[in-house]
Enzyme design. Structure first.
Site, PDB file in Angstrom:
ATOM      1  N   SER A 190     -12.062  53.813 -21.398  1.00  0.00           N
ATOM      2  CA  SER A 190     -11.101  52.752 -21.052  1.00  0.00           C
ATOM      3  C   SER A 190      -9.666  53.237 -20.879  1.00  0.00           C
ATOM      4  O   SER A 190      -8.849  52.537 -20.291  1.00  0.00           O
ATOM      5  CB  SER A 190     -11.146  51.638 -22.098  1.00  0.00           C
ATOM      6  OG  SER A 190     -10.519  52.033 -23.295  1.00  0.00           O
ATOM      7  N   THR A 218     -16.908  54.008 -25.982  1.00  0.00           N
ATOM      8  CA  THR A 218     -17.722  54.621 -27.044  1.00  0.00           C
ATOM      9  C   THR A 218     -18.967  53.826 -27.338  1.00  0.00           C
ATOM     10  O   THR A 218     -20.010  54.393 -27.683  1.00  0.00           O
ATOM     11  CB  THR A 218     -16.876  54.750 -28.331  1.00  0.00           C
ATOM     12  OG1 THR A 218     -15.790  55.616 -28.055  1.00  0.00           O
ATOM     13  CG2 THR A 218     -17.680  55.281 -29.490  1.00  0.00           C
ATOM     14  N   TYR A 273     -17.984  63.072 -29.134  1.00  0.00           N
ATOM     15  CA  TYR A 273     -19.061  62.508 -28.301  1.00  0.00           C
ATOM     16  C   TYR A 273     -18.509  62.343 -26.897  1.00  0.00           C
ATOM     17  O   TYR A 273     -17.309  62.532 -26.644  1.00  0.00           O
ATOM     18  CB  TYR A 273     -19.515  61.143 -28.839  1.00  0.00           C
ATOM     19  CG  TYR A 273     -18.370  60.176 -28.953  1.00  0.00           C
ATOM     20  CD1 TYR A 273     -17.662  60.053 -30.151  1.00  0.00           C
ATOM     21  CD2 TYR A 273     -17.915  59.456 -27.855  1.00  0.00           C
ATOM     22  CE1 TYR A 273     -16.568  59.213 -30.252  1.00  0.00           C
ATOM     23  CE2 TYR A 273     -16.826  58.622 -27.937  1.00  0.00           C
ATOM     24  CZ  TYR A 273     -16.152  58.502 -29.144  1.00  0.00           C
ATOM     25  OH  TYR A 273     -15.057  57.689 -29.239  1.00  0.00           O
ATOM     26  N   LYS A 287      -5.248  48.084 -31.300  1.00  0.00           N
ATOM     27  CA  LYS A 287      -5.936  49.194 -31.977  1.00  0.00           C
ATOM     28  C   LYS A 287      -4.907  49.872 -32.871  1.00  0.00           C
ATOM     29  O   LYS A 287      -4.023  50.585 -32.413  1.00  0.00           O
ATOM     30  CB  LYS A 287      -6.503  50.170 -30.947  1.00  0.00           C
ATOM     31  CG  LYS A 287      -7.331  51.306 -31.555  1.00  0.00           C
ATOM     32  CD  LYS A 287      -7.941  52.156 -30.452  1.00  0.00           C
ATOM     33  CE  LYS A 287      -8.772  53.316 -30.987  1.00  0.00           C
ATOM     34  NZ  LYS A 287      -9.350  54.132 -29.878  1.00  0.00           N
ATOM     35  N   GLU A 303      20.855  42.485 -31.533  1.00  0.00           N
ATOM     36  CA  GLU A 303      21.790  43.631 -31.455  1.00  0.00           C
ATOM     37  C   GLU A 303      22.154  43.944 -30.012  1.00  0.00           C
ATOM     38  O   GLU A 303      23.128  44.644 -29.742  1.00  0.00           O
ATOM     39  CB  GLU A 303      21.129  44.870 -32.069  1.00  0.00           C
ATOM     40  CG  GLU A 303      21.010  44.835 -33.583  1.00  0.00           C
ATOM     41  CD  GLU A 303      20.455  46.155 -34.093  1.00  0.00           C
ATOM     42  OE1 GLU A 303      19.281  46.172 -34.486  1.00  0.00           O
ATOM     43  OE2 GLU A 303      21.192  47.157 -34.042  1.00  0.00           O
ATOM     44  N   THR A 350     -12.397  51.340 -26.743  1.00  0.00           N
ATOM     45  CA  THR A 350     -11.429  50.767 -27.685  1.00  0.00           C
ATOM     46  C   THR A 350      -9.987  51.010 -27.267  1.00  0.00           C
ATOM     47  O   THR A 350      -9.097  50.251 -27.608  1.00  0.00           O
ATOM     48  CB  THR A 350     -11.623  51.396 -29.084  1.00  0.00           C
ATOM     49  OG1 THR A 350     -11.523  52.822 -28.961  1.00  0.00           O
ATOM     50  CG2 THR A 350     -12.955  50.992 -29.681  1.00  0.00           C
ATOM     51  N   ASP A 351      -9.732  52.077 -26.500  1.00  0.00           N
ATOM     52  CA  ASP A 351      -8.337  52.448 -26.222  1.00  0.00           C
ATOM     53  C   ASP A 351      -7.555  51.333 -25.541  1.00  0.00           C
ATOM     54  O   ASP A 351      -6.389  51.116 -25.859  1.00  0.00           O
ATOM     55  CB  ASP A 351      -8.268  53.711 -25.348  1.00  0.00           C
ATOM     56  CG  ASP A 351      -8.567  54.966 -26.155  1.00  0.00           C
ATOM     57  OD1 ASP A 351      -8.536  56.061 -25.575  1.00  0.00           O
ATOM     58  OD2 ASP A 351      -8.851  54.833 -27.359  1.00  0.00           O
TER      59      ASP A 351
HETATM   60  N1  DGL Z   1     -12.339  57.116 -24.699  1.00  0.00           N
HETATM   61  C1  DGL Z   1     -11.782  55.971 -25.418  1.00  0.00           C
HETATM   62  C2  DGL Z   1     -12.154  54.674 -24.703  1.00  0.00           C
HETATM   63  O1  DGL Z   1     -13.059  54.647 -23.875  1.00  0.00           O
HETATM   64  C3  DGL Z   1     -12.312  55.910 -26.809  1.00  0.00           C
HETATM   65  C4  DGL Z   1     -13.703  55.546 -26.790  1.00  0.00           C
HETATM   66  C5  DGL Z   1     -13.893  54.259 -27.567  1.00  0.00           C
HETATM   67  O2  DGL Z   1     -13.491  54.234 -28.726  1.00  0.00           O
HETATM   68  O3  DGL Z   1     -14.398  53.275 -26.982  1.00  0.00           O
HETATM   69  O4  DGL Z   1     -11.494  53.677 -25.009  1.00  0.00           O
END
Ligand code: DGL
Length: 356
Positions: free
Chosen positions: A86, A39, A53, A192, A313, A119-120
């Site tokens: 990602s 992103t 986006y 995340k 457990e 971010t993923d």
């Molecule tokens: N498409 C996801 C990624 O590229 C979300 C985009 C982002 O938040 O960077 O990780």
């Protein structure tokens, strides 16, 4: 006589000015930005599109040009390693990126490295690099929750802060860092936690520090082994084994576990509820898979911070299982993938999960 004295004095002044200017120019750290997509390189149709986006559109040179203030904190240059969202990262991408980071870190004209990323899977890449890159130099992974085209986009300040941290001497030796939303988190701990807010990334045990207006404020250090103290070296790793995650909730069956092993998995991360709990219906299948040489690693999908205890457990000793300690399933997969390049021994794997 007087003329010679004035000439010498003038030459001395000119030299001092040149040297100080050169010294000023040299005091700026050299930071390389490796762009992979996400992103932070995304673009939406309208300024109101903060969540709608396309990721991985803007090239690294445009990202850098969009923040002229970067030159106040570092001498920056960029490389476009990938241009992907990602969630599409593969083990091959991790190897390519890791080897490039390690090569740059060995260069005397590189003081710090920033990786722009989606971010993923930021948390996976950051942990992977934390495990396999041998350097004291700051390596900082940065992302954003909103594309640069949106109102109140967060990527600009995140990238400025990331470059500032990467060029900081006091960020050396702290392991791979993730800089987002003014926080400096450990690449090992951070995850995340929220997928729709700017304050998306959390470490269950807290951030290492904050970065505010280009100044770092540190609160703690990572105690686990990383970078220079790691036994794993990307320069000696040319392939990564297949490790898969099976998610378990009520009414779980062994179908996913069996098919993942049939597809070639060398270890299964059991993403269980609570303390990595294993349903009684699963145990026979897991014992069978273990007897075929597949490692079973118990993690937990609790989201505010898991902590799987050995032999609590579940009789881990009896079943020859491994516990993932406080690592969530996706982090456990990264560590198991790296660890299996060095050993297939359960006791060694468990040591590695306690130490990293
Ligand atoms: N498409 C996801 C990624 O590229 C979300 C985009 C982002 O938040 O960077 O990780």
């Amino acid at each position: 006589m007087l003329k010679n004295t004035v000439t010498r004095w003038a030459l001395a002044v000119v030299s001092a000015v040149i040297l100080s200017g050169t010294a000023m120019a040299q005091t700026k750290p050299n930071v390389v930005i490796l762009a992979t997509g996400g992103t932070i390189a995304g673009a939406g149709a309208d300024v109101t599109n903060s969540a709608t986006y396309q990721a991985a559109k803007v090239p690294v040179d445009k990202l850098i040009a969009g923040i002229p203030q970067l030159s106040n904190v570092a001498a920056v240059r960029g490389e476009q390693v990938f241009q992907i969202a990602s969630e599409s990262f593969t083990n091959a991408n991790l190897l390519t990126l890791g080897k490039r980071v390690a090569a740059l870190a060995k260069q005397s004209d590189v003081d710090g490295i920033v990786i722009t990323h989606g971010t993923d899977t930021t948390e996976e890449t950051a942990y992977f690099l934390n495990l396999v890159v041998h350097t004291e130099k700051p390596i900082v992974v940065v992302a954003s929750m909103r594309p640069g085209t949106a109102m109140s986009a967060d990527g600009t300040l995140n990238l400025y802060s990331a470059v500032s941290v990467a060029g900081s001497k006091d960020a050396r030796g702290k392991g791979v860092l993730v800089v987002m939303n003014d926080e400096i988190n450990s690449g090992r701990d951070v995850t995340k936690a929220i997928n729709i807010k700017v304050e998306a990334f959390k470490s269950p045990w807290g951030p290492l520090g904050l970065v505010v207006e280009g100044k770092n404020y540190w609160f703690r250090k990572l105690d686990k082994r990383h970078t220079m103290t790691s036994e794993f070296d990307i320069e000696k790793i040319d392939a990564l084994p297949q490790v898969e995650i099976a998610y378990a909730a009520g009414s779980v069956t062994d179908v996913a576990y069996r098919s993942l092993v049939a597809s070639g998995a060398k270890a299964i991360i059991h993403a269980g509820p609570g303390n990595g709990s294993v349903s009684g219906t699963l145990v026979p299948a897991l014992q069978e898979l273990r007897s075929k040489g597949v490692h079973i690693i118990r993690s937990t999908h609790v989201n505010a911070g898991g902590f799987v205890l050995r032999n609590a457990e579940q009789p881990d000793d009896k079943y020859d299982w491994v516990v993932a300690h406080d690592l969530n399933p996706q982090k456990a997969r990264i560590l198991a993938t790296v660890a299996l390049t060095a050993t297939n021994d359960t006791k060694e794997l468990q040591r590695i999960f306690w130490e990293y």
